[in-house]
Motif scaffolding. Structure first.
Motif, PDB file in Angstrom:
ATOM      1  N   MET A  52       0.783  -1.317   0.016  1.00  0.00           N
ATOM      2  CA  MET A  52      -0.047   0.000   0.007  1.00  0.00           C
ATOM      3  C   MET A  52       0.788   1.433   0.026  1.00  0.00           C
ATOM      4  O   MET A  52       1.964   1.279   0.535  1.00  0.00           O
ATOM      5  CB  MET A  52      -0.831   0.098   1.274  1.00  0.00           C
ATOM      6  CG  MET A  52      -2.046   1.022   0.986  1.00  0.00           C
ATOM      7  SD  MET A  52      -3.079   0.728   2.348  1.00  0.00           S
ATOM      8  CE  MET A  52      -3.375  -0.927   2.723  1.00  0.00           C
ATOM      9  N   THR A  84       2.235   4.274   1.084  1.00  0.00           N
ATOM     10  CA  THR A  84       2.710   4.949   2.604  1.00  0.00           C
ATOM     11  C   THR A  84       2.722   6.425   2.842  1.00  0.00           C
ATOM     12  O   THR A  84       2.775   6.849   3.958  1.00  0.00           O
ATOM     13  CB  THR A  84       3.714   4.171   3.125  1.00  0.00           C
ATOM     14  OG1 THR A  84       4.917   4.324   2.292  1.00  0.00           O
ATOM     15  CG2 THR A  84       3.632   2.714   3.535  1.00  0.00           C
ATOM     16  N   GLU A 109      -4.891  -5.066   5.708  1.00  0.00           N
ATOM     17  CA  GLU A 109      -5.091  -3.365   5.611  1.00  0.00           C
ATOM     18  C   GLU A 109      -5.584  -3.012   4.206  1.00  0.00           C
ATOM     19  O   GLU A 109      -6.557  -2.155   4.318  1.00  0.00           O
ATOM     20  CB  GLU A 109      -3.696  -2.797   5.730  1.00  0.00           C
ATOM     21  CG  GLU A 109      -3.099  -2.929   7.095  1.00  0.00           C
ATOM     22  CD  GLU A 109      -1.591  -2.739   6.831  1.00  0.00           C
ATOM     23  OE1 GLU A 109      -1.323  -1.307   6.717  1.00  0.00           O
ATOM     24  OE2 GLU A 109      -0.787  -3.398   7.260  1.00  0.00           O
ATOM     25  N   LYS A 110      -5.710  -3.792   3.225  1.00  0.00           N
ATOM     26  CA  LYS A 110      -6.074  -3.466   1.989  1.00  0.00           C
ATOM     27  C   LYS A 110      -7.699  -3.736   1.937  1.00  0.00           C
ATOM     28  O   LYS A 110      -8.622  -2.854   1.783  1.00  0.00           O
ATOM     29  CB  LYS A 110      -5.777  -4.194   0.911  1.00  0.00           C
ATOM     30  CG  LYS A 110      -4.223  -3.744   0.526  1.00  0.00           C
ATOM     31  CD  LYS A 110      -3.637  -4.662  -0.676  1.00  0.00           C
ATOM     32  CE  LYS A 110      -2.179  -4.208  -0.928  1.00  0.00           C
ATOM     33  NZ  LYS A 110      -1.428  -5.172  -1.453  1.00  0.00           N
ATOM     34  N   ALA A 130      -9.634  -3.624   4.651  1.00  0.00           N
ATOM     35  CA  ALA A 130     -10.298  -2.530   5.505  1.00  0.00           C
ATOM     36  C   ALA A 130     -10.368  -1.273   4.932  1.00  0.00           C
ATOM     37  O   ALA A 130     -11.301  -0.763   4.832  1.00  0.00           O
ATOM     38  CB  ALA A 130      -9.337  -2.237   6.935  1.00  0.00           C
ATOM     39  N   ARG A 131      -9.291  -1.000   4.067  1.00  0.00           N
ATOM     40  CA  ARG A 131      -9.483   0.171   3.309  1.00  0.00           C
ATOM     41  C   ARG A 131     -10.606   0.129   2.100  1.00  0.00           C
ATOM     42  O   ARG A 131     -11.492   1.089   1.987  1.00  0.00           O
ATOM     43  CB  ARG A 131      -8.103   0.365   2.517  1.00  0.00           C
ATOM     44  CG  ARG A 131      -7.028   1.102   3.313  1.00  0.00           C
ATOM     45  CD  ARG A 131      -7.284   2.248   4.284  1.00  0.00           C
ATOM     46  NE  ARG A 131      -7.121   3.345   3.351  1.00  0.00           N
ATOM     47  CZ  ARG A 131      -5.828   3.977   3.041  1.00  0.00           C
ATOM     48  NH1 ARG A 131      -4.805   3.375   3.511  1.00  0.00           N
ATOM     49  NH2 ARG A 131      -5.834   4.879   2.260  1.00  0.00           N
ATOM     50  N   THR A 132     -10.797  -0.963   1.568  1.00  0.00           N
ATOM     51  CA  THR A 132     -11.747  -1.323   0.525  1.00  0.00           C
ATOM     52  C   THR A 132     -13.079  -1.307   1.340  1.00  0.00           C
ATOM     53  O   THR A 132     -14.279  -0.772   0.773  1.00  0.00           O
ATOM     54  CB  THR A 132     -11.749  -2.385  -0.178  1.00  0.00           C
ATOM     55  OG1 THR A 132     -11.806  -3.683   0.652  1.00  0.00           O
ATOM     56  CG2 THR A 132     -10.357  -2.460  -1.126  1.00  0.00           C
ATOM     57  N   ALA A 148     -12.671   2.198   5.606  1.00  0.00           N
ATOM     58  CA  ALA A 148     -11.975   2.635   6.706  1.00  0.00           C
ATOM     59  C   ALA A 148     -10.730   3.625   6.105  1.00  0.00           C
ATOM     60  O   ALA A 148     -10.185   3.240   5.234  1.00  0.00           O
ATOM     61  CB  ALA A 148     -11.407   1.524   7.738  1.00  0.00           C
ATOM     62  N   GLY A 149     -10.618   4.691   6.891  1.00  0.00           N
ATOM     63  CA  GLY A 149      -9.447   5.532   6.586  1.00  0.00           C
ATOM     64  C   GLY A 149      -8.006   5.143   7.021  1.00  0.00           C
ATOM     65  O   GLY A 149      -8.110   4.031   7.758  1.00  0.00           O
ATOM     66  N   PRO A 150      -7.011   5.471   6.795  1.00  0.00           N
ATOM     67  CA  PRO A 150      -5.507   5.076   7.318  1.00  0.00           C
ATOM     68  C   PRO A 150      -5.663   4.950   8.657  1.00  0.00           C
ATOM     69  O   PRO A 150      -5.306   3.919   9.242  1.00  0.00           O
ATOM     70  CB  PRO A 150      -4.542   6.166   6.800  1.00  0.00           C
ATOM     71  CG  PRO A 150      -5.361   6.798   5.702  1.00  0.00           C
ATOM     72  CD  PRO A 150      -6.930   6.925   5.892  1.00  0.00           C
ATOM     73  N   ARG A 154      -8.288   4.738  10.801  1.00  0.00           N
ATOM     74  CA  ARG A 154      -9.085   3.747  11.203  1.00  0.00           C
ATOM     75  C   ARG A 154      -8.591   2.513  11.219  1.00  0.00           C
ATOM     76  O   ARG A 154      -8.677   1.593  11.912  1.00  0.00           O
ATOM     77  CB  ARG A 154     -10.530   3.884  10.452  1.00  0.00           C
ATOM     78  CG  ARG A 154     -11.681   4.776  10.990  1.00  0.00           C
ATOM     79  CD  ARG A 154     -11.995   4.532  12.263  1.00  0.00           C
ATOM     80  NE  ARG A 154     -12.975   3.345  12.790  1.00  0.00           N
ATOM     81  CZ  ARG A 154     -14.173   3.507  12.607  1.00  0.00           C
ATOM     82  NH1 ARG A 154     -15.051   4.613  11.862  1.00  0.00           N
ATOM     83  NH2 ARG A 154     -15.169   2.585  12.860  1.00  0.00           N
ATOM     84  N   THR A 155      -7.883   2.148  10.106  1.00  0.00           N
ATOM     85  CA  THR A 155      -7.361   0.912   9.512  1.00  0.00           C
ATOM     86  C   THR A 155      -6.341   0.733  10.896  1.00  0.00           C
ATOM     87  O   THR A 155      -6.191  -0.313  11.101  1.00  0.00           O
ATOM     88  CB  THR A 155      -6.744   1.132   8.187  1.00  0.00           C
ATOM     89  OG1 THR A 155      -7.900   1.358   7.219  1.00  0.00           O
ATOM     90  CG2 THR A 155      -6.048  -0.378   7.931  1.00  0.00           C
TER      91      THR A 155
END
Lengths: 358, 258, 286
Positions: free
Chosen positions: B1, B3, C186-187, C189-191, C194-196, C198-199
């Motif tokens: 991802m 960063t 993490e990906k 959660a983002r999809t 959730a923002g960075p 929140r993730t």
């Protein structure tokens, strides 16, 4: 030929850990040059059996003999065997030549002779151009060839193969199977091969020992295993088949099931009335037409159809929810749900009672 | 991802902070003045020359090297078999012996040094380099043991089996297969234990006399008493020694594991 | 195992362990026992039950001065471990996730606090914080302050120094634990919206807790047992248990009481080690 010594003999070998029997009374003997597979699902005891032959495990009971000498109390290095491991176990810090020559070095063979024989062994498996590489610089197939050369260089009395083809992709695997088999036959080396892949076992072996839960279910030539399995477990494990639960009743005895009453196939021993299982290979079952006549027929409908390229298999379901696997001509066109009549000759069926073939 | 820039920037800043005090020490070590101050008043190797005339410092460097190499090597000689035992051992070895052997790592070093002082006093033996070697060996054991064990665990068990089937005795299998396989791990562990020994103050503090003083203890004594650039110069030399050792260990250890 | 098996038998295991157990017993267990015996007033050369006394422990418990020192020590450990965790987490995360070639160089940098020795780090911070040091010369030179600040002695300097010293012990387990978190989580959660932040809060942090806890305990242990840096950067009046032990030996020559303080510190270490073993449960995070 009672005088000819066996290369490998297992006599009532058992292994248990804390009362749990992992291998139970396993016995077999191999003649020189024979290729025998130990085939079975994981946990059946085939790997433990191989480990005991190799000397990594000590049998709890029984004897293991190599060329008529009892070896089960000897450490692995004094059994004169060669072994190819799953994932090959090449020494990562040694070059190919050092890997191949390792066994001779351990035996104190003179340097010059080692060099000579390493080249010969490498030629045998066609890796003579890779001698200066490290294992990690080799492809999977090359690594396997090196592992084979390392096992063969000591001219072992016995070769053990522990799932050696598992890590290769399908095309390479089939190529290596053919090549390894012909090489070993040419050298006439006695080989025990452990695998869970029945195609591999059936295509490579002179004989296959099918193991379940620590016991050998049947030890036989590949075709005999497929055509005349001696137990219901073996019949279910080797190849595809249809099993019909039912009962033997009447006089003369007939097989009675919800799908009808069938003739009893010829048996070795006279069967007795009671619960029984009727067994059919997909090739034994045909689609019945008006012109054909089979001794036993059943009606149902097509519930699945699978195309394998060279052949085709359909699954036929009956009103009582019994499923039949039928090998059909690859051009047969039958829609899912289409009604169909199938039939078979009694001689092509078999009967099991209490798990054993009658 | 992705960063972004924030994280690398932050990490770089922290990295800079970690190195900054070292850079400062090196800077003041070249100050020709008699006490440490900032900004430095000039550039002179004066203190680097001076330190070799200081008998205590020269002696302590020799002592430190003797103690460091002896203790880390003895530590390796006893910790490698121990790592094999932990790998092959039963529950008791894994759950009791192993944590016990690691526990010196967690002990407060000053307390440990005090214990050795009292114990040595009981035996009637004089404090000597041997006192330090025994103490530092115990410190070295957890380092070598941990790394060696990690490498042994990553080693496919079939390698030793392959060696045995090919005709190697247990000792030959260890000598020709296991040992080369764990070499880089062992060297890393030994070099780290050596660094720990070369920098340790608290364990050595109570155990050193004028004869067996070690380099870090000598530096510590100087730091308590005065604030000359000499201390900075000696510290810089110590760091240089450590750097050479770590670099040499990487070469000796090699990276030939697959 | 019989001769046929290749596993090492019980006798083999014992032989392999014998040398290490001998050295650790002689160099570590016996000295520890001596400390324990001496803390009860017994002279180990001529031990007798008549010597046995709890008076040194009573002194420790009865004197508010020592209770305060023990309290300071534990507080010191907690505060440094917390600050180090906060500072080190983003670095550990970055090292675990970045694919930059610079991270291998950075790994060397994170190791320096362990490798260069306590005297180097202490000296470095002394030079930075002293009256004639880096910070003060910068501040007075630029005219921000006219008189040099008192930065060197006291809690602030010691905490800064200890955070530096223990940084490696925190960053390594955090890096190890983040490496084990599948980046796909993490990906995912983002999809799912959730923002960075929140993730981080909902996914990364909960999955990293084991590594943070492991680092926290090690740092806590190191700080509670630290001696050189607190002594030199703390100055007069900054007393934690190891400094108190040192004073008992060098100033008061009170060996039994030094032993009592030592046993106390060992007890703290043992408790933290037990916690550590429970958290690690066989996983090697350090």
């Amino acid at each position: 030929m009672p005088d000819l010594p066996y290369d490998l003999e297992l006599i009532a070998v058992s292994k248990s850990y804390d009362e749990n029997a992992v291998v139970n009374d396993v016995s077999f003997a191999m003649k020189k040059g024979e290729f025998l597979s130990l085939l079975g699902p994981s946990g059946c005891g085939k790997t433990t059996t191989l480990s005991m032959i190799a000397g990594f495990e000590t049998p709890t009971r029984g004897e293991i003999k190599i060329r008529n000498e009892r070896i089960d109390d000897r450490p692995p290095e004094r059994r004169n065997i060669g072994m190819v491991f799953q994932n090959y176990a090449l020494f990562p810090h040694m070059k190919v030549a050092e890997n191949i020559g390792f066994g001779l070095r351990m035996r104190g063979t003179p340097r010059a002779e080692i060099a000579q024989r390493v080249i010969e062994s490498a030629r045998l498996v066609k890796v003579e151009h890779l001698l200066d590489r490290l294992p990690r610089q080799l492809s999977g197939g090359q690594q396997q060839r090196v592992a084979l050369a390392r096992a063969l260089i000591v001219q072992p009395a016995l070769l053990l193969l522990d799932e050696p083809f598992g890590a290769l992709d399908r095309l390479l695997r089939e190529e290596m199977q053919i090549e390894v088999r012909s090489l070993l036959k040419r050298l006439g080396i006695t080989t025990v091969f452990v695998t869970h892949d029945q195609d591999e076992a059936l295509s490579m072996s002179d004989r296959v020992a099918v193991m379940f839960a620590g016991n050998i279910g049947q030890i036989d030539m590949p075709q005999a295993l497929y055509d005349s399995p001696r137990t219901e477990l073996v019949a279910g494990f080797i190849g595809k088949a249809t099993f019909i639960p039912g009962r033997l009743e009447g006089d003369p005895l007939r097989f009675v099931s919800p799908d009808g009453t069938f003739d009893v196939p010829a048996t070795h021993a006279p069967p007795s009335s009671g619960d029984a299982t009727y067994f059919l290979r997909p090739e034994a079952i045909r689609i019945a037409t008006n012109a054909s006549h089979y001794q036993n027929e059943v009606s149902g409908s097509v519930i699945a159809s699978t195309f394998f390229g060279d052949r085709k298999m359909i699954m036929v379901g009956t009103p009582s929810d019994q499923r039949f696997l039928v090998a059909v001509d690859r051009s047969t066109a039958l829609e899912i749900g289409a009604p169909v009549r199938i039939g078979w000759m009694t001689a092509h069926a078999a009967l099991f009672q209490g798990g054993l073939r009658q | 991802m992705r960063t972004g820039w924030g994280l690398p920037l932050y990490a770089t800043f922290i990295g800079f902070l970690l190195l900054f005090p070292l850079a400062i020490v090196v800077a003041v070590s070249f100050d020709p003045g008699v006490y440490i101050r900032f900004p430095v008043t000039g550039f002179s190797p004066r203190w680097y020359v001076r330190m070799w005339a200081d008998e205590t410092i020269v002696l302590s460097i020799v002592n430190s090297l003797i103690v460091g190499f002896s203790s880390s090597l003895i530590g390796a000689i006893v910790a490698i078999p121990a790592a094999l035992a932990v790998t092959h051992g039963g529950r008791f070895v894994k759950a009791a012996v192993y944590p016990f052997l690691l526990s010196p790592f967690a002990m407060p070093w000053l307390v440990y040094g005090l214990g050795i002082l009292f114990f040595w006093g009981l035996t009637g033996l004089r404090l000597s380099l041997w006192t330090l070697i025994v103490g530092h060996t115990v410190l070295a054991i957890p380092y070598v043991l941990r790394v060696t064990l990690a490498v042994l665990r990553s080693m496919p068990p079939n390698l030793v089996r392959a060696a045995r089937v090919a005709g190697a005795s247990p000792w030959q299998a260890f000598r020709y297969v296991t040992l080369p396989y764990i070499r880089s791990g062992v060297t890393a562990g030994v070099s780290f234990a050596l660094v720990v020994s070369l920098t340790n103050i608290p364990v050595s503090l109570f155990l050193t006399t004028a004869d067996n003083i070690t380099l870090p203890v000598a530096i510590f004594n100087y730091m308590i008493n005065n604030f000359e650039p000499l201390v900075a110069a000696v510290s810089a030399v110590q760091v240089l020694m450590i750097g050479v050792i770590i670099y040499a260990a990487r070469i000796v250890g090699g990276v030939d594991r697959a | 195992m019989g001769a046929g098996g290749i596993a090492i038998g019980r006798r083999g295991i014992t032989i392999l362990l014998l040398p290490v157990v001998a050295i650790v017993t002689a160099g570590y267990v016996l000295p520890g026992l001596v400390l324990l015996v001496m803390s009860f007033g017994v002279v180990p050369t001529r031990p007798s039950w008549a010597q046995f006394t709890l008076e040194h422990y009573e002194r420790l418990l009865g004197d508010v001065y020592y209770a305060r020192i023990i309290g300071y020590t534990l507080f010191f450990g907690l505060i440094v471990a917390t600050i180090t965790a906060l500072i080190a987490f983003p670095v550990g995360y970055y090292l675990a996730r970045s694919r930059s070639r610079l991270t291998s160089l950075y790994a060397v940098v994170t190791f320096t606090p362990l490798a260069v020795g306590m005297n180097m780090l202490t000296l470095g911070w002394m030079v930075i914080l002293s009256r004639t040091g880096f910070v003060n010369s910068l501040l007075t030179g630029t005219g921000i302050v006219t008189e040099p600040l008192h930065l060197l002695y006291g809690w602030g300097a010691v905490i800064v120094g200890m955070v530096h010293v223990t940084f490696t012990f925190m960053v390594l387990p955090i890096e190890a634990v983040v490496r084990q978190i599948d980046p796909a989580l993490e990906k995912a959660a983002r999809t799912l919206g959730a923002g960075p932040l929140r993730t981080f809060w909902e996914v990364v942090l909960p999955l990293s807790l084991q590594g943070i806890a492991a680092g926290f305990l090690i740092v806590f242990l190191q700080v509670c047992g630290a001696f050189v840096l607190p002594l030199l950067l703390g100055g007069q009046g900054f007393t934690v248990v190891p400094i108190a032990i040192w004073e008992q030996i060098t100033v008061s020559s009170d060996r039994p009481f030094a032993s009592v303080l030592s046993v106390t510190l060992i007890l703290v270490s043992l408790i933290v080690m037990m916690l550590q073993l429970r958290i690690a449960r066989g996983k090697d995070l350090v």
